[in-house]
Write an enzyme that holds these catalytic residues in place. Structure first.
Site, PDB file in Angstrom:
ATOM      1  N   ASP A  98     -51.777 -19.098  60.905  1.00  0.00           N
ATOM      2  CA  ASP A  98     -51.495 -20.145  62.139  1.00  0.00           C
ATOM      3  C   ASP A  98     -50.685 -21.191  61.553  1.00  0.00           C
ATOM      4  O   ASP A  98     -50.472 -22.453  61.958  1.00  0.00           O
ATOM      5  CB  ASP A  98     -53.000 -21.011  62.018  1.00  0.00           C
ATOM      6  N   HIS A 210     -55.367 -31.110  52.188  1.00  0.00           N
ATOM      7  CA  HIS A 210     -53.958 -31.269  52.565  1.00  0.00           C
ATOM      8  C   HIS A 210     -53.756 -31.370  53.997  1.00  0.00           C
ATOM      9  O   HIS A 210     -52.695 -31.471  54.569  1.00  0.00           O
ATOM     10  CB  HIS A 210     -53.283 -30.075  52.128  1.00  0.00           C
ATOM     11  N   ARG A 212     -52.967 -32.071  57.965  1.00  0.00           N
ATOM     12  CA  ARG A 212     -52.319 -32.871  58.630  1.00  0.00           C
ATOM     13  C   ARG A 212     -53.017 -33.973  59.415  1.00  0.00           C
ATOM     14  O   ARG A 212     -52.862 -35.245  59.225  1.00  0.00           O
ATOM     15  CB  ARG A 212     -51.400 -32.274  59.403  1.00  0.00           C
ATOM     16  N   HIS A 243     -52.063 -30.985  46.597  1.00  0.00           N
ATOM     17  CA  HIS A 243     -50.786 -30.345  47.065  1.00  0.00           C
ATOM     18  C   HIS A 243     -49.775 -31.299  46.830  1.00  0.00           C
ATOM     19  O   HIS A 243     -49.738 -32.460  46.439  1.00  0.00           O
ATOM     20  CB  HIS A 243     -51.187 -30.742  48.524  1.00  0.00           C
TER      21      HIS A 243
HETATM   22  C1  UD1 Z   1     -48.523 -26.232  55.666  1.00  0.00           C
HETATM   23  C2  UD1 Z   1     -49.110 -25.674  56.976  1.00  0.00           C
HETATM   24  C3  UD1 Z   1     -50.591 -25.555  57.097  1.00  0.00           C
HETATM   25  C4  UD1 Z   1     -50.915 -24.777  55.759  1.00  0.00           C
HETATM   26  C5  UD1 Z   1     -50.547 -25.365  54.497  1.00  0.00           C
HETATM   27  C6  UD1 Z   1     -51.074 -24.499  53.272  1.00  0.00           C
HETATM   28  C7  UD1 Z   1     -47.792 -26.104  59.006  1.00  0.00           C
HETATM   29  C8  UD1 Z   1     -47.283 -26.989  59.926  1.00  0.00           C
HETATM   30  N1  UD1 Z   1     -48.704 -26.337  57.972  1.00  0.00           N
HETATM   31  O1  UD1 Z   1     -49.203 -27.479  55.501  1.00  0.00           O
HETATM   32  O2  UD1 Z   1     -51.159 -24.668  58.141  1.00  0.00           O
HETATM   33  O3  UD1 Z   1     -52.488 -24.973  55.591  1.00  0.00           O
HETATM   34  O4  UD1 Z   1     -49.242 -25.352  54.423  1.00  0.00           O
HETATM   35  O5  UD1 Z   1     -50.887 -25.463  51.999  1.00  0.00           O
HETATM   36  O6  UD1 Z   1     -47.233 -24.728  59.100  1.00  0.00           O
HETATM   37  N2  UD1 Z   1     -43.880 -29.351  49.373  1.00  0.00           N
HETATM   38  C9  UD1 Z   1     -43.377 -29.288  48.314  1.00  0.00           C
HETATM   39  N3  UD1 Z   1     -43.487 -27.973  47.635  1.00  0.00           N
HETATM   40  C10 UD1 Z   1     -43.933 -27.021  47.997  1.00  0.00           C
HETATM   41  C11 UD1 Z   1     -44.979 -27.191  49.345  1.00  0.00           C
HETATM   42  C12 UD1 Z   1     -44.916 -28.385  49.956  1.00  0.00           C
HETATM   43  O7  UD1 Z   1     -42.685 -30.324  47.769  1.00  0.00           O
HETATM   44  O8  UD1 Z   1     -43.794 -25.860  47.540  1.00  0.00           O
HETATM   45  C13 UD1 Z   1     -44.128 -30.607  50.042  1.00  0.00           C
HETATM   46  C14 UD1 Z   1     -42.576 -31.062  50.838  1.00  0.00           C
HETATM   47  O9  UD1 Z   1     -42.209 -32.341  50.776  1.00  0.00           O
HETATM   48  C15 UD1 Z   1     -42.962 -30.661  52.235  1.00  0.00           C
HETATM   49  C16 UD1 Z   1     -44.362 -31.266  52.378  1.00  0.00           C
HETATM   50  O10 UD1 Z   1     -44.814 -30.689  51.061  1.00  0.00           O
HETATM   51  O11 UD1 Z   1     -42.271 -31.303  53.358  1.00  0.00           O
HETATM   52  C17 UD1 Z   1     -45.336 -30.526  53.460  1.00  0.00           C
HETATM   53  O12 UD1 Z   1     -45.003 -29.109  53.808  1.00  0.00           O
HETATM   54  P1  UD1 Z   1     -45.749 -28.316  54.865  1.00  0.00           P
HETATM   55  O13 UD1 Z   1     -45.500 -27.103  54.714  1.00  0.00           O
HETATM   56  O14 UD1 Z   1     -44.837 -29.040  56.134  1.00  0.00           O
HETATM   57  O15 UD1 Z   1     -47.128 -28.880  55.257  1.00  0.00           O
HETATM   58  P2  UD1 Z   1     -48.382 -28.350  54.672  1.00  0.00           P
HETATM   59  O16 UD1 Z   1     -49.473 -29.554  54.590  1.00  0.00           O
HETATM   60  O17 UD1 Z   1     -48.195 -27.993  53.250  1.00  0.00           O
HETATM   61  N1  UDP Z   2     -54.816 -22.286  46.044  1.00  0.00           N
HETATM   62  C1  UDP Z   2     -54.138 -22.141  44.843  1.00  0.00           C
HETATM   63  N2  UDP Z   2     -53.790 -23.342  44.242  1.00  0.00           N
HETATM   64  C2  UDP Z   2     -54.299 -24.483  44.510  1.00  0.00           C
HETATM   65  C3  UDP Z   2     -55.028 -24.552  45.644  1.00  0.00           C
HETATM   66  C4  UDP Z   2     -55.324 -23.833  46.455  1.00  0.00           C
HETATM   67  O1  UDP Z   2     -54.020 -20.959  44.675  1.00  0.00           O
HETATM   68  O2  UDP Z   2     -54.059 -25.377  43.626  1.00  0.00           O
HETATM   69  C5  UDP Z   2     -55.395 -21.264  47.017  1.00  0.00           C
HETATM   70  C6  UDP Z   2     -56.828 -21.239  47.390  1.00  0.00           C
HETATM   71  O3  UDP Z   2     -57.400 -20.433  46.472  1.00  0.00           O
HETATM   72  C7  UDP Z   2     -56.565 -20.291  48.864  1.00  0.00           C
HETATM   73  C8  UDP Z   2     -55.342 -20.979  49.198  1.00  0.00           C
HETATM   74  O4  UDP Z   2     -54.479 -21.434  48.201  1.00  0.00           O
HETATM   75  O5  UDP Z   2     -56.457 -18.951  48.340  1.00  0.00           O
HETATM   76  C9  UDP Z   2     -55.501 -21.995  50.192  1.00  0.00           C
HETATM   77  O6  UDP Z   2     -54.422 -22.635  50.467  1.00  0.00           O
HETATM   78  P1  UDP Z   2     -54.250 -24.161  51.250  1.00  0.00           P
HETATM   79  O7  UDP Z   2     -55.556 -24.814  51.059  1.00  0.00           O
HETATM   80  O8  UDP Z   2     -52.993 -24.619  50.794  1.00  0.00           O
HETATM   81  O9  UDP Z   2     -54.152 -23.622  52.977  1.00  0.00           O
HETATM   82  P2  UDP Z   2     -55.066 -23.249  54.017  1.00  0.00           P
HETATM   83  O10 UDP Z   2     -56.115 -21.947  53.492  1.00  0.00           O
HETATM   84  O11 UDP Z   2     -55.930 -24.429  54.218  1.00  0.00           O
HETATM   85  O12 UDP Z   2     -54.128 -22.777  55.024  1.00  0.00           O
END
Ligand code: UD1
Ligand code: UDP
Length: 381
Positions: A98, A210, A212, A243
């Site tokens: 999603d 994490h 939104r 995160h």
């Molecule tokens: C995204 C997904 C969410 C998922 C989550 C898993 C969308 C809109 N959101 O949210 O569904 O549950 O990932 O974790 O698709 N960043 C880094 N390094 C990384 C990753 C993120 O620096 O490796 C920082 C960046 O500043 C980035 C911000 O995190 O702009 C947000 O990342 P983003 O993928 O937009 O949102 P998530 O909250 O991670």
């Molecule tokens: N996870 C990980 N390291 C972390 C936090 C989460 O490997 O520091 C793993 C967790 O075990 C699960 C997945 O990442 O498999 C979940 O990711 P996240 O919570 O970012 O996204 P969501 O499942 O809510 O989309």
């Protein structure tokens, strides 16, 4: 006969964790030529997973920017994929779950006339704005997809109720496939900060957050509740891998930084994370994936949200909705920490989400769809 060209497309940590078993099953299948394409919506958190599972990507759109929005993610994917589809001409694109990467990947597939397979299909809250934007992303992917890999029978029922077009297969969730390879007896943690924490010094609550819709005040309330839980229970410590999003890090550090028995650490690689979960006492999270993993490991979960698209483990009693209000979170955690009857009722290993063979069924369903095999037997709870 030509091989079926299947492109696995994803971009965030959880998608990677849940697509690894599919990628590996495709590699073993002589009738399929697989490729791996990353949006790069995440960078470090995605690389961590690929490195841990030794997965190599064929393409990377590298779209991540600090402060990215759902619009920049969507436009980056649409532009990048148009060119890639022209060059690669896959017979099927697989997207997962999603995220906005998954939605934009499916939309790009539709624009290019490439059939779409949706892994982890049919989860719903039926609340357009919660989780945001995930609920609408997955609904829209269901409209676009040709093959729907539903983890559970109730996910299939959601799709059927919506009169979803295309073929639906109940496969189990690939997260259970991953979990079966990561959790190991006698595991030694790799992360230096985690390795330094004495996990026997007190009961460990594993925290992640994490979403939104929790950015800002809700996350602040969650953090305050966690602080009070630790202050009120001297034998409890919290391990919180934070995160990388600055919007999350700043609040976590302001509210919990320097507080005794609260360890704010960097995101863990998936092996460390799953093994830490296997050793903790309780999980508090707003994550989707943790709600599936912790019940399989017999760990109670308090969900820091007001709704869930994963009602199965709530029905089994291992997951409870704790909401986003400080007092409710605090009192539900304290009840679990202080009442062994309540705790033991929740700490049952249940596995409504899969049996470790989801990827095998997904590959079987792809072969069946292309007329190369029998219909796979579905996952039954
Ligand atoms: C995204 C997904 C969410 C998922 C989550 C898993 C969308 C809109 N959101 O949210 O569904 O549950 O990932 O974790 O698709 N960043 C880094 N390094 C990384 C990753 C993120 O620096 O490796 C920082 C960046 O500043 C980035 C911000 O995190 O702009 C947000 O990342 P983003 O993928 O937009 O949102 P998530 O909250 O991670
Ligand atoms: N996870 C990980 N390291 C972390 C936090 C989460 O490997 O520091 C793993 C967790 O075990 C699960 C997945 O990442 O498999 C979940 O990711 P996240 O919570 O970012 O996204 P969501 O499942 O809510 O989309």
């Amino acid at each position: 006969m030509n091989k079926i060209k299947v492109m696995s497309f994803f971009g965030t940590r959880p998608e990677a964790i849940k697509m690894v078993s599919v990628i590996k099953a495709i590699e073993k299948c002589p009738d399929i030529a697989g490729s791996v394409c990353l949006s790069g919506q995440h960078r470090e958190m995605l690389s961590q997973v690929l490195k841990a599972f030794a997965v190599k990507a064929d393409h990377d759109l590298k779209i991540m920017k600090p402060g990215q929005t759902v619009t920049t993610i969507t436009s980056g994917v649409l532009e990048g994929m148009e060119e890639l589809f022209r060059a690669e001409k896959p017979d099927l694109i697989l997207v997962h779950g999603d995220t906005t990467t998954a939605f934009a990947g499916a939309l790009a597939g539709f624009y290019a006339g490439v059939p779409i397979g949706h892994v982890e299909a049919g989860l719903r809250t039926y609340d357009k704005y919660s989780p945001y934007p995930e609920e609408m992303n997955r609904c829209l992917i269901s409209r676009l997809a040709d093959l729907h890999f539903a983890p559970t029978p109730s996910n299939r029922a959601n799709l059927e109720r919506e009169a979803t077009a295309g073929r639906i297969f109940v496969t189990g969730n690939t997260v259970i496939d991953a979990l079966q390879t990561t959790v190991q007896a006698g595991y030694q943690f790799r992360d230096p900060m985690l390795a330094q924490i004495d996990l026997d010094a007190g009961r460990v609550i594993l925290v992640t957050a994490h979403r939104r819709e929790n950015w800002g005040e809700p996350l602040r309330r969650i953090c305050r509740a966690i602080r009070r839980i630790v202050e009120e229970n001297p034998d409890v410590q919290v391990v919180y891998p934070v995160h990388l999003n600055p919007a999350i890090r700043s609040v976590a550090e302001e509210e919990l930084g320097g507080v005794g028995r609260i360890h704010l650490i960097a995101p863990l690689d998936v092996f460390d994370m799953h093994n830490l979960m296997a050793r903790c006492y309780l999980v508090m999270t707003d994550s989707g994936g943790l709600q599936e993993e912790a019940p399989a490991l017999g760990k109670p979960v308090l969900v820091l949200r007001t709704e869930t698209e994963r009602p199965e483990a709530v029905e089994y009693g291992t997951v409870k909705m704790a909401g986003i209000e400080e007092e409710q979170i605090r009192s539900m955690a304290n009840e679990l920490l202080r009442d062994p009857v309540v705790y033991n009722r929740m700490a049952q290993a249940v596995n409504p989400y899969g049996d470790g063979r989801a990827a095998e069924r997904i590959v079987g369903a792809i072969l069946y769809h292309f007329g190369r095999g029998e219909k796979p037997r579905e996952f039954q709870v």
